[in-house]
Design a protein around this motif. Structure first.
Motif, PDB file in Angstrom:
ATOM      1  N   LEU A  19       0.832  -1.207   0.000  1.00 50.65           N
ATOM      2  CA  LEU A  19       0.000   0.000   0.000  1.00 50.65           C
ATOM      3  C   LEU A  19       0.865   1.256   0.000  1.00 50.65           C
ATOM      4  O   LEU A  19       0.566   2.236  -0.687  1.00 50.65           O
ATOM      5  N   LYS A  20       1.944   1.232   0.774  1.00 49.32           N
ATOM      6  CA  LYS A  20       2.875   2.364   0.817  1.00 49.32           C
ATOM      7  C   LYS A  20       3.461   2.607  -0.576  1.00 49.32           C
ATOM      8  O   LYS A  20       3.481   3.745  -1.054  1.00 49.32           O
ATOM      9  N   ASP A  21       3.920   1.541  -1.222  1.00 41.47           N
ATOM     10  CA  ASP A  21       4.512   1.693  -2.547  1.00 41.47           C
ATOM     11  C   ASP A  21       3.502   2.197  -3.569  1.00 41.47           C
ATOM     12  O   ASP A  21       3.813   3.050  -4.402  1.00 41.47           O
ATOM     13  N   ARG A  22       2.284   1.681  -3.517  1.00 40.87           N
ATOM     14  CA  ARG A  22       1.249   2.119  -4.465  1.00 40.87           C
ATOM     15  C   ARG A  22       0.879   3.584  -4.233  1.00 40.87           C
ATOM     16  O   ARG A  22       0.736   4.357  -5.182  1.00 40.87           O
ATOM     17  N   ALA A  23       0.699   3.974  -2.980  1.00 37.64           N
ATOM     18  CA  ALA A  23       0.328   5.359  -2.675  1.00 37.64           C
ATOM     19  C   ALA A  23       1.464   6.320  -3.012  1.00 37.64           C
ATOM     20  O   ALA A  23       1.221   7.466  -3.407  1.00 37.64           O
ATOM     21  N   SER A  24       2.701   5.862  -2.896  1.00 34.51           N
ATOM     22  CA  SER A  24       3.860   6.724  -3.161  1.00 34.51           C
ATOM     23  C   SER A  24       3.977   7.127  -4.620  1.00 34.51           C
ATOM     24  O   SER A  24       4.635   8.113  -4.938  1.00 34.51           O
ATOM     25  N   VAL A  25       3.327   6.396  -5.512  1.00 31.43           N
ATOM     26  CA  VAL A  25       3.350   6.760  -6.930  1.00 31.43           C
ATOM     27  C   VAL A  25       2.675   8.119  -7.119  1.00 31.43           C
ATOM     28  O   VAL A  25       3.191   8.995  -7.817  1.00 31.43           O
ATOM     29  N   GLU A  26       1.533   8.302  -6.470  1.00 29.66           N
ATOM     30  CA  GLU A  26       0.796   9.568  -6.597  1.00 29.66           C
ATOM     31  C   GLU A  26       1.202  10.595  -5.542  1.00 29.66           C
ATOM     32  O   GLU A  26       1.165  11.796  -5.789  1.00 29.66           O
ATOM     33  N   TYR A  27       1.580  10.116  -4.357  1.00 29.71           N
ATOM     34  CA  TYR A  27       1.964  10.987  -3.243  1.00 29.71           C
ATOM     35  C   TYR A  27       3.351  10.558  -2.758  1.00 29.71           C
ATOM     36  O   TYR A  27       3.470   9.794  -1.804  1.00 29.71           O
ATOM     37  N   VAL A  33       7.062   9.455   5.184  1.00 34.52           N
ATOM     38  CA  VAL A  33       6.225   9.532   6.384  1.00 34.52           C
ATOM     39  C   VAL A  33       6.010   8.141   6.967  1.00 34.52           C
ATOM     40  O   VAL A  33       6.140   7.930   8.172  1.00 34.52           O
ATOM     41  N   TYR A  34       5.711   7.183   6.113  1.00 42.32           N
ATOM     42  CA  TYR A  34       5.508   5.811   6.581  1.00 42.32           C
ATOM     43  C   TYR A  34       6.782   5.263   7.227  1.00 42.32           C
ATOM     44  O   TYR A  34       6.744   4.692   8.322  1.00 42.32           O
ATOM     45  N   ASP A  35       7.912   5.440   6.558  1.00 45.01           N
ATOM     46  CA  ASP A  35       9.167   4.912   7.081  1.00 45.01           C
ATOM     47  C   ASP A  35       9.519   5.514   8.440  1.00 45.01           C
ATOM     48  O   ASP A  35      10.027   4.824   9.320  1.00 45.01           O
TER      49      ASP A  35
END
Length: 104
Positions: A19-27, A33-35
């Protein structure tokens, strides 16, 4: 979320890293922040070391606190930053929800 799968890749479970990787594409800021913050959610060194206020290696002692109201290590600036991040993440979620609602 591990019981849910990606609709585009049914074998891929919706795990945190995915989910982090997918969301990071747009944001792109979400990855950092997650890390930085995931250590507060998943048991980590943040749980162990954050409440320590002082360490005395000569006497092998530490000073610590256990309260939700006072913290020498969590400043007001950190609290404000956390609130602002939650607002921004909520805005991202709402953007997806509005997009979903428009298509339905």
């Amino acid at each position: 979320m591990k019981e849910f799968s990606d609709k585009e890749n049914p074998k891929q479970k919706l795990e945190d890293w995915y989910l982090k990787d997918r969301a990071s594409v747009e944001y792109p800021w979400i990855k950092d922040v997650y890390d930085i913050t995931s250590g507060f959610i998943h048991f980590s060194s943040k749980h162990i070391f954050n409440p320590i206020t002082k360490a005395d290696t000569e006497n092998s002692t530490i000073g610590t606190y256990l309260t939700k109201y006072y913290s020498e290590t969590v400043t007001d600036l950190y609290r404000i930053e956390a609130v602002l991040l939650m607002i921004e993440i909520s805005n991202c979620i709402l953007e997806y929800a509005y997009g979903w609602a428009r298509t339905k």
